[in-house]
Design an enzyme around this catalytic site. Structure first.
Site, short mmCIF file in Angstrom:
data_model
loop_
_atom_site.label_atom_id
_atom_site.label_comp_id
_atom_site.label_asym_id
_atom_site.label_seq_id
_atom_site.Cartn_x
_atom_site.Cartn_y
_atom_site.Cartn_z
N CYS A 52 49.36 37.97 41.98
CA CYS A 52 49.65 39.40 42.00
C CYS A 52 48.78 40.17 41.01
CB CYS A 52 51.12 39.65 41.70
SG CYS A 52 51.67 38.95 40.13
N HIS A 89 36.96 30.74 30.90
CA HIS A 89 37.83 31.72 31.54
C HIS A 89 38.99 31.04 32.25
CE1 HIS A 89 39.13 35.30 33.68
NE2 HIS A 89 39.08 34.60 34.81
#
Length: 584
Positions: free
Chosen positions: A50, A99
């Protein structure tokens, strides 16, 4: 290693863009298939949540890879490339590894430390494995990311904030109390039907709310979400869908509202929220005071003459506020209380200021000093003090404070009767709602403040060190593995040379007995092994260091190794690894 990640998240794009770029299950499968079919990429995996959409790939060309992955994201999301590009970020090689490891540990989440992302990474890897789009690089990368994330949660206390954004927001609404106890029996309004709103609706349903009302601009999506909630095995909640036009009316019935839409403007204004909470807030104020609600004419839903939900309403003032309503300034009684003198004296002083100067000849016709007051024409001893007071009034417009008002007990602020959770970026709910009595608003800013104020700075630093160490170890292992096929090819070539020379010796000395032949063969092999040992060990060490990828090329060049032989060794190793690899 040529690992590339192109994506967007809550840190780079507003929620409106993230919702528009969201991909359903079929679109995710098609995106992965098209990525591995593209020329620059040989492997691909997609992390779609999301709050983020990230496409990972093993590419042979950086610039071509960035262009291709960006184009594919735009095509499959339906957001134009020109519109999407400003929100995209790119990480390459070690930075891409860093990351993903940071994401796995929850460092890149909106609520730092949330653990939901680990399950999402696991699902992404499983999808890529099912589609055979993940090769050795991405399999190893995502497997290691899962291990790093688990290590961060087991070795540090970062999971003290380890919850989803929705759960964290509901905890803030409940002010640290148990969510299920707080939510039990409440009526909930969910505005929006995107991924975040769906998660909020499901979380509220599992928490035990009595009803969930879903409002969305596309009514069909609201109906689907309501149906899913009604059919859920782990919930027993009444759910229904309403159009967006019904939100103001539904808000008056709701106890808690969650909003997360892609709107560029406000969905709920302060006025709309005040109107929804007005009647309930007035009753709450009266109950706090232990008296019946004030229902004076024209003041329905108000406490006294002041609106209970007015912005900036303050209590504890010693002045008679009722006497100053609808007036331009302070009342005489209020000024007298602040000045510390009798109201009659203050009125007389004001008359002197308005009608003439103290000690002067001007005098209002028919005016006479009252008994017990100072005659303005009499050069009384207080003339200098009064003159100074008059000058002050002319300068600041009011009597200065001579003494501190007597402290009074503040009236208790009413308990919230309407709870609002705004998860949208940009915001859906007017920030002025924070000042409404009887309303509690939690938005992205307050969530960030609550998360930043959590006593876990040391845990975050410790997790960052874990991530840095793991990135270095993963890079070293990957670079060392990259040169392994070249070393294997070199040793294979040396073994072939030894075998050829022994065969040649057999032709020259056909009468050589087996004992002597075996001894000679072993001696030659030991010589070759000793000559190759130091260079191969050293080249593995060098290759594991940053920038060491070129040593494999140097080794192939120095020993004139056939590139196809090296590639064949790599394919054989990949095949063996794939057979031995267990489930994610």
């Amino acid at each position: 290693m040529s690992l590339l990640v192109v994506g967007l998240s809550h840190r780079s794009a507003p929620v409106s863009v993230l919702e528009r770029a969201s991909l359903n299950a079929d679109a995710q499968v098609k995106l992965l298939q098209d990525t591995v079919a593209a020329e620059p990429a040989t492997e691909a995996a997609l992390l779609a949540t999301c709050n983020r959409i990230e496409l990972y790939a093993d590419v042979d060309k950086f610039h071509a890879g960035v262009a291709e992955l960006s184009t594919l994201l735009a095509q499959h999301s339906g957001v134009g490339l020109e519109e999407l590009t400003p929100y995209l970020y790119v990480h390459y090689e070690d930075r891409a590894v860093h990351h993903l490891f940071s994401v796995a540990c929850g460092l890149d989440s909106m609520v730092v430390g949330e653990g939901q992302i680990l399950g999402q990474i696991k699902d992404s890897l499983a999808r890529a494995q099912d589609l055979h789009s993940a090769g050795r690089l991405l399999n190893d990368l995502f497997q290691q990311a899962l291990r790093v994330g688990k290590r961060a949660h087991s070795e540090t206390g970062i999971d003290r904030a380890g919850q989803s954004l929705v759960t964290f927001g509901l905890e803030q609404l409940a002010q640290g109390g148990d969510i299920q106890e707080w939510a039990r029996g409440k009526k909930a309004l969910v505005i929006g039907a995107g991924s975040m709103s769906s998660l909020a609706a499901a979380t509220l349903a599992r928490a035990g709310v009595a009803e969930v009302v879903v409002a969305n601009r596309t009514f069909d999506r609201a109906e689907r979400l309501a149906q899913i909630l009604m059919e859920g095995d782990d919930t027993d909640v009444a759910a229904r869908a309403v159009p967006m036009e019904s939100v103001p009316a539904e808000l008056t019935r709701a106890d808690v509202a969650v909003s997360c839409t892609g709107a560029t403007g406000l969905v709920l204004t302060a006025e709309a929220v005040a109107a929804a909470a007005e009647g309930r807030t007035a009753v709450q104020w009266a109950e706090a005071d232990g008296e019946e609600p004030d229902r004076a004419p024209g003041t329905d839903g108000q406490r006294g003459n002041l609106p209970a939900t007015s912005l900036g309403n303050e209590d504890g003032c010693p002045l008679d506020l009722a006497s100053v309503q609808n007036t331009a300034g302070f009342s005489v009684l209020g000024e007298a209380a602040v000045a510390g003198m009798a109201a009659a004296d203050l009125e007389q002083h004001a008359a002197w200021v308005d009608n003439g100067t103290v000690g002067g000849a001007q005098r209002t016709a028919g005016a006479a000093a009252r008994p017990g007051t100072i005659d303005p024409l009499d050069p009384a001893p207080d003339a200098d003090a009064i003159a100074a007071l008059a000058a002050t009034v002319a300068t600041v417009g009011r009597i200065p404070e001579r003494r501190r008002p007597e402290p009074v007990e503040e009236a208790p602020r009413p308990q919230p009767v309407l709870f609002l959770l705004d998860l949208a970026m940009p915001r859906d709910i007017d920030a002025a709602v924070h000042r409404l009595a009887g309303v509690r608003l939690v938005d992205i800013e307050s969530l960030a403040e609550a998360s930043a104020g959590a006593p876990m700075a040391a845990d975050v630093d410790q997790v960052r060190r874990i991530v840095s160490d793991e990135v270095a170890a993963f890079g070293a292992a990957l670079r060392a593995a990259h040169i392994t096929p070249t070393v294997v090819a070199l040793r294979t070539m040396a073994a072939d040379v030894v075998a050829g020379e022994i065969a040649r010796l057999d032709g020259r000395l056909p009468g050589l007995d087996d004992k002597h032949r075996a001894e000679i063969t072993q001696t030659v092999r030991r010589v070759v092994d000793k000559l190759l040992h130091a260079p191969t060990v050293r080249v593995k060490q060098l290759a594991a260091e940053p920038g060491g990828a070129g040593y494999a090329d140097a080794l192939r060049t120095l020993f004139d190794l056939d590139p196809e032989t090296v590639a064949a060794v790599s394919r054989a190793e990949d095949s063996t690894t794939e057979k031995n690899r267990g489930p994610a």
